[in-house]
Design a protein around this motif. Structure first.
Motif, PDB file in Angstrom:
ATOM      1  N   ALA A 195       0.831  -1.207   0.000  1.00  0.00           N
ATOM      2  CA  ALA A 195       0.000   0.000   0.000  1.00  0.00           C
ATOM      3  C   ALA A 195       0.866   1.258   0.000  1.00  0.00           C
ATOM      4  N   ILE A 196       1.966   1.239   0.749  1.00  0.00           N
ATOM      5  CA  ILE A 196       2.889   2.387   0.776  1.00  0.00           C
ATOM      6  C   ILE A 196       3.503   2.590  -0.603  1.00  0.00           C
ATOM      7  N   ASP A 197       3.990   1.492  -1.198  1.00  0.00           N
ATOM      8  CA  ASP A 197       4.607   1.586  -2.533  1.00  0.00           C
ATOM      9  C   ASP A 197       3.610   2.060  -3.576  1.00  0.00           C
ATOM     10  N   LEU A 198       2.443   1.425  -3.604  1.00  0.00           N
ATOM     11  CA  LEU A 198       1.445   1.765  -4.628  1.00  0.00           C
ATOM     12  C   LEU A 198       0.821   3.130  -4.379  1.00  0.00           C
ATOM     13  N   GLY A 199       0.556   3.447  -3.108  1.00  0.00           N
ATOM     14  CA  GLY A 199      -0.081   4.723  -2.795  1.00  0.00           C
ATOM     15  C   GLY A 199       0.790   5.916  -3.150  1.00  0.00           C
ATOM     16  N   THR A 200       2.080   5.839  -2.802  1.00  0.00           N
ATOM     17  CA  THR A 200       2.977   6.955  -3.116  1.00  0.00           C
ATOM     18  C   THR A 200       3.262   7.022  -4.618  1.00  0.00           C
ATOM     19  N   TYR A 201       3.471   5.858  -5.247  1.00  0.00           N
ATOM     20  CA  TYR A 201       3.705   5.835  -6.698  1.00  0.00           C
ATOM     21  C   TYR A 201       2.510   6.397  -7.457  1.00  0.00           C
ATOM     22  N   SER A 202       1.325   5.929  -7.092  1.00  0.00           N
ATOM     23  CA  SER A 202       0.108   6.381  -7.783  1.00  0.00           C
ATOM     24  C   SER A 202      -0.043   7.890  -7.708  1.00  0.00           C
ATOM     25  N   PHE A 203       0.218   8.454  -6.526  1.00  0.00           N
ATOM     26  CA  PHE A 203       0.033   9.898  -6.346  1.00  0.00           C
ATOM     27  C   PHE A 203       1.109  10.686  -7.084  1.00  0.00           C
ATOM     28  N   LEU A 204       2.369  10.272  -6.931  1.00  0.00           N
ATOM     29  CA  LEU A 204       3.459  11.020  -7.560  1.00  0.00           C
ATOM     30  C   LEU A 204       3.438  10.902  -9.080  1.00  0.00           C
ATOM     31  N   ALA A 205       3.114   9.709  -9.589  1.00  0.00           N
ATOM     32  CA  ALA A 205       3.131   9.479 -11.035  1.00  0.00           C
ATOM     33  C   ALA A 205       1.788   9.758 -11.688  1.00  0.00           C
ATOM     34  N   ASN A 206       0.792  10.116 -10.867  1.00  0.00           N
ATOM     35  CA  ASN A 206      -0.557  10.365 -11.367  1.00  0.00           C
ATOM     36  C   ASN A 206      -1.087   9.136 -12.116  1.00  0.00           C
ATOM     37  N   GLU A 207      -0.861   7.950 -11.523  1.00  0.00           N
ATOM     38  CA  GLU A 207      -1.295   6.691 -12.099  1.00  0.00           C
ATOM     39  C   GLU A 207      -2.701   6.388 -11.590  1.00  0.00           C
ATOM     40  N   LYS A 208      -3.683   6.531 -12.461  1.00  0.00           N
ATOM     41  CA  LYS A 208      -5.074   6.522 -12.034  1.00  0.00           C
ATOM     42  C   LYS A 208      -5.615   5.145 -11.677  1.00  0.00           C
ATOM     43  N   ASN A 209      -5.024   4.072 -12.233  1.00  0.00           N
ATOM     44  CA  ASN A 209      -5.583   2.739 -11.967  1.00  0.00           C
ATOM     45  C   ASN A 209      -5.568   2.404 -10.483  1.00  0.00           C
ATOM     46  N   VAL A 210      -4.436   2.688  -9.825  1.00  0.00           N
ATOM     47  CA  VAL A 210      -4.363   2.423  -8.388  1.00  0.00           C
ATOM     48  C   VAL A 210      -5.378   3.289  -7.650  1.00  0.00           C
ATOM     49  N   ALA A 211      -5.449   4.565  -8.018  1.00  0.00           N
ATOM     50  CA  ALA A 211      -6.383   5.474  -7.347  1.00  0.00           C
ATOM     51  C   ALA A 211      -7.830   4.998  -7.499  1.00  0.00           C
ATOM     52  N   ARG A 212      -8.188   4.543  -8.703  1.00  0.00           N
ATOM     53  CA  ARG A 212      -9.562   4.089  -8.939  1.00  0.00           C
ATOM     54  C   ARG A 212      -9.890   2.827  -8.146  1.00  0.00           C
ATOM     55  N   HIS A 213      -8.879   2.012  -7.902  1.00  0.00           N
ATOM     56  CA  HIS A 213      -9.115   0.728  -7.228  1.00  0.00           C
ATOM     57  C   HIS A 213      -8.547   0.711  -5.813  1.00  0.00           C
ATOM     58  N   ILE A 214      -8.335   1.899  -5.230  1.00  0.00           N
ATOM     59  CA  ILE A 214      -7.772   1.967  -3.892  1.00  0.00           C
ATOM     60  C   ILE A 214      -8.709   1.347  -2.867  1.00  0.00           C
ATOM     61  N   ILE A 215     -10.024   1.436  -3.113  1.00  0.00           N
ATOM     62  CA  ILE A 215     -10.972   0.874  -2.148  1.00  0.00           C
ATOM     63  C   ILE A 215     -10.864  -0.637  -2.112  1.00  0.00           C
ATOM     64  N   GLU A 216     -10.618  -1.256  -3.295  1.00  0.00           N
ATOM     65  CA  GLU A 216     -10.426  -2.709  -3.317  1.00  0.00           C
ATOM     66  C   GLU A 216      -9.130  -3.100  -2.605  1.00  0.00           C
ATOM     67  N   LEU A 217      -8.120  -2.243  -2.741  1.00  0.00           N
ATOM     68  CA  LEU A 217      -6.857  -2.478  -2.038  1.00  0.00           C
ATOM     69  C   LEU A 217      -7.070  -2.406  -0.533  1.00  0.00           C
ATOM     70  N   GLU A 218      -7.826  -1.403  -0.098  1.00  0.00           N
ATOM     71  CA  GLU A 218      -8.117  -1.277   1.325  1.00  0.00           C
ATOM     72  C   GLU A 218      -8.903  -2.484   1.827  1.00  0.00           C
ATOM     73  N   HIS A 219      -9.873  -2.943   1.039  1.00  0.00           N
ATOM     74  CA  HIS A 219     -10.690  -4.080   1.462  1.00  0.00           C
ATOM     75  C   HIS A 219      -9.834  -5.335   1.625  1.00  0.00           C
ATOM     76  N   ALA A 220      -8.834  -5.510   0.750  1.00  0.00           N
ATOM     77  CA  ALA A 220      -7.951  -6.675   0.869  1.00  0.00           C
ATOM     78  C   ALA A 220      -7.187  -6.633   2.190  1.00  0.00           C
ATOM     79  N   ILE A 221      -6.734  -5.429   2.581  1.00  0.00           N
ATOM     80  CA  ILE A 221      -6.024  -5.279   3.852  1.00  0.00           C
ATOM     81  C   ILE A 221      -6.986  -5.442   5.024  1.00  0.00           C
ATOM     82  N   ASP A 222      -8.162  -4.806   4.905  1.00  0.00           N
ATOM     83  CA  ASP A 222      -9.152  -4.884   5.985  1.00  0.00           C
ATOM     84  C   ASP A 222      -9.589  -6.316   6.250  1.00  0.00           C
ATOM     85  N   GLU A 223      -9.790  -7.072   5.172  1.00  0.00           N
ATOM     86  CA  GLU A 223     -10.270  -8.445   5.353  1.00  0.00           C
ATOM     87  C   GLU A 223      -9.294  -9.262   6.192  1.00  0.00           C
ATOM     88  N   THR A 224      -7.997  -9.113   5.909  1.00  0.00           N
ATOM     89  CA  THR A 224      -6.996  -9.841   6.695  1.00  0.00           C
ATOM     90  C   THR A 224      -6.984  -9.332   8.139  1.00  0.00           C
TER      91      THR A 224
END
Length: 414
Positions: A50-79
């Motif tokens: 999440a740290i790698d993808l979150g910072t990369y997405s924001f700095l590089a303006n990579e929208k795919n991670v931003a659009r699917h950040i909620i799914e990323l959070e859910h994967a962490i939350d579930e565990t």
């Protein structure tokens, strides 16, 4: 959104639908038997991603991670929620175990705050408030480590293991049809429409890109007034990863001495944020939009350090330490800060020497500055007299580690 003469003409219009989507929580879960130690290990790995993808997405303006950040959070939350379910079942109606397990509940609450910070960055990105490509090029030039995305079509039919071994890089996630596979297993085969996220030393990443027929990521050297800003942000990201590892260690060890060390690191991050804020306000080489974006990133990174530090605020009392160690199947590791009083040594050499004991260096402090030691920067670091090293080692070998480190501090004791 209009931007002219380096000024933001207005705040972004509120997007209620997007905001609501980013703040939904997972649907009810089914219990999946999972050892507590395995759940903690998985959460630690997922937060790194999440740290790698979150910072990369924001700095590089990579929208795919931003659009699917909620799914990323859910994967962490579930565990994290599976962890709480398992702990609750282990506790039952036992008051002693309930009191001993409080640090685990505090830890899960802190993880929720961590993912919220990266959701905030995703929201800003989707609203058009990532830094400009110019800033990302500055960051690419200065950093030793890169994270980026590659279309699955370039790697179709290849396994995760093959990609990692062939190019000495680490595939950290696959986004397939909107579903995340974090830290994918080695035998996973990449498909045509996957988006593969990789991280690694910049040199290796660029060799990988060239092999795919893509342009390497060299970046652009920043002006002098921006150089230290980008360098400090890069250091801040490393420290966030260090605190994630220390939080994982602390849950297993419940070391009361670790709290002071972590608070010192957290205070350094606070100072770093203030220093960065002053630099950002004073630098003439960035327009206001980029200043706002970088200030937002720095603030969210500080929020993450605050959240991870929060997980250290309730170490188990002495009488409960053995109980929680059994609950989470503690691996018996310890962390000790050691002041070097004699002899200088390259961190890479010190790491080689400590390997004999299964030990490693997590960070070093030079004056008031903390530096997280990573596989990517250890060849550049040197420990000198008056520096402090943070060493992780097996508790059963504590006497051996202390005896060895006496070559750098003859008065060292347990």
């Amino acid at each position: 959104m209009e931007v002219s003469k380096g000024r933001m003409s207005r705040w972004p219009e509120k997007n209620d639908a997007l905001h609501k989507k980013l703040h939904t929580k997972p649907k009810p879960l089914r219990y999946k038997p999972m050892p507590v130690s395995e759940a903690l290990k998985q959460i630690n790995s997922y937060i790194k991603v999440a740290i790698d993808l979150g910072t990369y997405s924001f700095l590089a303006n990579e929208k795919n991670v931003a659009r699917h950040i909620i799914e990323l959070e859910h994967a962490i939350d579930e565990t994290a929620y599976q962890l709480l379910i398992h702990v609750s079942l282990t506790i039952g109606h036992n008051v002693e175990k309930a009191l001993a397990s409080l640090p685990l509940y505090v830890f899960v609450a802190s993880i929720d705050k961590v993912t919220d910070s990266f959701k905030d960055l995703a929201y800003l990105s989707l609203m058009g408030y990532s830094p400009s490509n110019k800033v990302y090029q500055y960051y690419t030039y200065l950093t030793d480590v890169l994270t980026l995305s590659v279309e699955g079509s370039y790697l179709k039919g290849k396994t995760i293991k093959w990609v990692g071994e062939e190019y000495a890089i680490e595939p950290i996630a696959i986004l397939r049809s909107g579903v995340w596979n974090l830290i994918p297993e080695e035998e996973v085969t990449i498909e045509d429409k996957d988006i593969v996220y990789i991280t690694g030393v910049k040199e290796n990443i660029n060799e990988f890109l060239e092999a795919l027929g893509k342009k390497p990521e060299e970046g652009v050297k920043p002006p002098e007034d921006i150089l230290s800003i980008i360098s400090d942000i890069d250091s801040m990201i490393d420290i966030v990863k260090l605190l994630n590892d220390l939080a994982h260690y602390q849950l297993k060890s419940q070391d009361p001495l670790m709290v002071d060390e972590v608070m010192e690191i957290e205070m350094f991050v606070d100072t770093l944020r203030l220093r960065l804020s002053e630099k950002l306000m004073d630098t003439p080489s960035l327009d206001n939009k980029d200043k706002f974006a970088l200030m937002s990133l720095v603030t969210r990174l500080e929020d993450v350090t605050d959240s991870l530090t929060y997980s250290f605020t309730m170490p188990a009392k002495d009488e409960y330490r053995e109980v929680i160690a059994k609950i989470i199947e503690s691996s018996g590791e310890k962390v000790k800060s050691i002041t070097v009083t004699e002899n200088s040594v390259a961190v890479s050499k010190l790491m080689e020497e400590l390997e004999e004991f299964g030990a490693s260096v997590l960070a070093i402090r030079k004056g008031a500055e903390w530096v997280a030691v990573t596989p990517y920067n250890l060849n550049k670091l040197v420990v000198n007299p008056n520096d402090v090293v943070l060493v992780l080692y097996p508790a059963v070998l504590e006497d051996d580690v202390i005896d060895f480190m006496k070559k750098y501090n003859p008065n060292l004791a347990k």
